[in-house]
Design an enzyme around this catalytic site. Structure first.
Site, PDB file in Angstrom:
ATOM      1  N   LYS A  21      17.519  27.623  44.136  1.00 34.46           N
ATOM      2  CA  LYS A  21      16.841  28.369  45.199  1.00 34.46           C
ATOM      3  C   LYS A  21      16.532  29.802  44.778  1.00 34.46           C
ATOM      4  O   LYS A  21      15.707  30.463  45.410  1.00 34.46           O
ATOM      5  CB  LYS A  21      17.669  28.358  46.484  1.00 34.46           C
ATOM      6  CG  LYS A  21      18.966  29.118  46.443  1.00 34.46           C
ATOM      7  CD  LYS A  21      19.703  29.010  47.765  1.00 34.46           C
ATOM      8  CE  LYS A  21      21.043  29.729  47.736  1.00 34.46           C
ATOM      9  NZ  LYS A  21      20.922  31.173  47.520  1.00 34.46           N
ATOM     10  N   ASP A  22      17.183  30.294  43.716  1.00 36.26           N
ATOM     11  CA  ASP A  22      16.914  31.643  43.217  1.00 36.26           C
ATOM     12  C   ASP A  22      15.811  31.676  42.164  1.00 36.26           C
ATOM     13  O   ASP A  22      15.451  32.753  41.680  1.00 36.26           O
ATOM     14  CB  ASP A  22      18.186  32.251  42.606  1.00 36.26           C
ATOM     15  CG  ASP A  22      19.265  32.524  43.641  1.00 36.26           C
ATOM     16  OD1 ASP A  22      18.907  32.715  44.817  1.00 36.26           O
ATOM     17  OD2 ASP A  22      20.452  32.538  43.274  1.00 36.26           O
ATOM     18  N   ARG A  48      14.281  33.759  55.554  1.00 37.25           N
ATOM     19  CA  ARG A  48      14.210  32.401  56.107  1.00 37.25           C
ATOM     20  C   ARG A  48      15.319  32.192  57.137  1.00 37.25           C
ATOM     21  O   ARG A  48      15.087  31.654  58.230  1.00 37.25           O
ATOM     22  CB  ARG A  48      14.330  31.376  54.972  1.00 37.25           C
ATOM     23  CG  ARG A  48      14.450  29.918  55.436  1.00 37.25           C
ATOM     24  CD  ARG A  48      14.797  29.013  54.251  1.00 37.25           C
ATOM     25  NE  ARG A  48      16.026  29.423  53.592  1.00 37.25           N
ATOM     26  CZ  ARG A  48      17.250  29.104  53.990  1.00 37.25           C
ATOM     27  NH1 ARG A  48      17.412  28.356  55.067  1.00 37.25           N
ATOM     28  NH2 ARG A  48      18.314  29.508  53.319  1.00 37.25           N
ATOM     29  N   ARG A  49      16.528  32.608  56.803  1.00 40.71           N
ATOM     30  CA  ARG A  49      17.642  32.467  57.737  1.00 40.71           C
ATOM     31  C   ARG A  49      17.461  33.375  58.946  1.00 40.71           C
ATOM     32  O   ARG A  49      17.781  33.002  60.075  1.00 40.71           O
ATOM     33  CB  ARG A  49      18.958  32.768  57.020  1.00 40.71           C
ATOM     34  CG  ARG A  49      19.349  31.700  55.998  1.00 40.71           C
ATOM     35  CD  ARG A  49      20.521  32.122  55.138  1.00 40.71           C
ATOM     36  NE  ARG A  49      20.893  31.072  54.191  1.00 40.71           N
ATOM     37  CZ  ARG A  49      21.544  31.295  53.061  1.00 40.71           C
ATOM     38  NH1 ARG A  49      21.895  32.525  52.716  1.00 40.71           N
ATOM     39  NH2 ARG A  49      21.842  30.288  52.244  1.00 40.71           N
ATOM     40  N   ARG A  51      24.627  41.457  51.466  1.00 36.52           N
ATOM     41  CA  ARG A  51      24.444  41.216  50.036  1.00 36.52           C
ATOM     42  C   ARG A  51      25.808  41.060  49.365  1.00 36.52           C
ATOM     43  O   ARG A  51      26.845  41.297  49.958  1.00 36.52           O
ATOM     44  CB  ARG A  51      23.705  42.398  49.383  1.00 36.52           C
ATOM     45  CG  ARG A  51      22.263  42.584  49.818  1.00 36.52           C
ATOM     46  CD  ARG A  51      21.318  41.539  49.240  1.00 36.52           C
ATOM     47  NE  ARG A  51      21.540  41.325  47.812  1.00 36.52           N
ATOM     48  CZ  ARG A  51      21.072  42.135  46.846  1.00 36.52           C
ATOM     49  NH1 ARG A  51      20.370  43.201  47.155  1.00 36.52           N
ATOM     50  NH2 ARG A  51      21.299  41.856  45.579  1.00 36.52           N
ATOM     51  N   ARG A  55      30.927  38.579  50.562  1.00 34.13           N
ATOM     52  CA  ARG A  55      30.375  38.376  51.901  1.00 34.13           C
ATOM     53  C   ARG A  55      31.453  37.904  52.874  1.00 34.13           C
ATOM     54  O   ARG A  55      31.494  38.343  54.024  1.00 34.13           O
ATOM     55  CB  ARG A  55      29.219  37.369  51.823  1.00 34.13           C
ATOM     56  CG  ARG A  55      28.070  37.868  50.974  1.00 34.13           C
ATOM     57  CD  ARG A  55      26.907  36.885  50.963  1.00 34.13           C
ATOM     58  NE  ARG A  55      25.926  37.252  49.946  1.00 34.13           N
ATOM     59  CZ  ARG A  55      24.668  36.833  49.928  1.00 34.13           C
ATOM     60  NH1 ARG A  55      24.228  36.024  50.882  1.00 34.13           N
ATOM     61  NH2 ARG A  55      23.855  37.206  48.970  1.00 34.13           N
ATOM     62  N   CYS A 113      11.097  36.029  47.874  1.00 39.48           N
ATOM     63  CA  CYS A 113      12.110  36.531  48.806  1.00 39.48           C
ATOM     64  C   CYS A 113      11.488  37.369  49.911  1.00 39.48           C
ATOM     65  O   CYS A 113      12.168  37.735  50.864  1.00 39.48           O
ATOM     66  CB  CYS A 113      13.135  37.375  48.053  1.00 39.48           C
ATOM     67  SG  CYS A 113      14.435  36.391  47.290  1.00 39.48           S
TER      68      CYS A 113
END
Length: 306
Positions: A82-83, A130-131, A148, A154, A241
């Site tokens: 996904k990155d 997106r989230r 981040r 996190r 992003c």
């Protein structure tokens, strides 16, 4: 003696887990193969006080690893798929996509079991547009804050009371043995993951036949097919992003079905589209769903969001 295969990787606990996982798969597929890790720091790891959207996107996690391959210090690089940007830098290819883990997002809170349980104005941490878009669509009353750092960082910020809940990828949390922290799975088709979420990508130099031949044993066909559809949608929409895009492809008895989403992180507006295609034509399917989204006005949401 055959030269060892050198894996460039970021230095976070999750990145090292993924690199070691790929190393183990390579050793099993090719007994006697020597595999070494080359841990590196990337700009995306070093700058934690700004969102990825303002820093320039997902390529921030790849650049230093690609430079190591170009300079001959590493042979491959391992990434969370996904990155990986929709378009790779010239001279590179995805030599293998490892079998996908859970692609869902994780709702994590020390107090509340679901979004519905959060009180009005609760603080939710996520830097993903997106989230953010999907969270605002569900609960426009919540306060969304940037989040981040690596997974453990996190979680520590949540535990220190900076947030009432945070959203992470299930796969990353579970790979670190922290699955017990997940209170609820945010899963498709109601909630869409990032294109390629849950899969590990192995990047290599184009034309490096020895390396590509070694990686072929790790490539999982069903995962590759699904992700080809998701990345085709992402590429057609100019995904980065700086925009909110979700995608989820699954096989059917006849072929493939793809769900796509484009959102506005500021307002929670979402545009959705789905299509099914017969046979093994993932790129065509990805382009079809992207066209459906654009036909519904998604281009208004595809300008960089901050």
């Amino acid at each position: 003696m055959t030269a060892p295969l050198r894996i460039a990787t970021r230095q976070s606990a999750l990145a090292l887990w993924q690199a070691n996982h790929v190393a183990d798969l390579l050793r099993r597929a090719h007994p006697g193969l020597l595999v070494e890790l080359v841990p590196l720091s990337t700009r995306g790891d070093e700058i934690l006080d700004r969102s990825l959207a303002t820093l320039g996107g997902k390529g921030l996690f790849l650049k230093e690893l690609e430079v190591a391959m170009l300079e001959g210090r590493a042979d491959i690089a391992v990434h969370s798929l996904k990155d990986v940007p929709a378009e790779l830098e010239p001279g590179f290819t995805l030599g293998a996509i490892v079998e996908r883990a859970d692609a869902a997002d994780a709702f994590i809170s020390n107090t509340y079991a679901t979004f519905a349980d959060l009180p009005q104005g609760a603080k939710v941490g996520t830097s993903s547009l997106r989230r953010q878009a999907q969270t605002r669509a569900l609960r426009p009353d919540l306060e969304l804050l940037d989040l981040r750092g690596n997974v453990n960082t996190r979680l520590r910020k949540l535990d220190e009371g900076e947030y009432d809940a945070i959203i992470l990828a299930c796969a990353g949390v579970e790979r670190l043995g922290l699955g017990h922290r997940i209170r609820a799975r945010l899963a498709s088709p109601d909630w869409l993951p990032a294109p390629g979420q849950g899969a590990i990508a192995v990047e290599a130099r184009e034309g490096d036949l020895r390396v590509l031949d070694l990686l072929a044993a790790l490539d999982e066909k069903n995962t590759r097919t699904a992700i080809d559809a998701e990345r085709a949608l992402n590429e057609r929409l100019g995904g980065s992003c700086a925009v909110a895009i979700g995608a989820w492809c699954v096989p059917t008895e006849r072929g493939l079905v793809l769900h796509g989403l484009v959102g506005n992180a500021a307002t929670g507006e979402l545009i959705r589209a789905s299509a099914e295609i017969e046979g093994d034509r993932p790129v065509e399917l990805g382009h079809e769903v992207a066209a459906m989204l654009i036909g519904q006005g998604a281009e208004d949401f595809l300008k960089p969001q901050r």
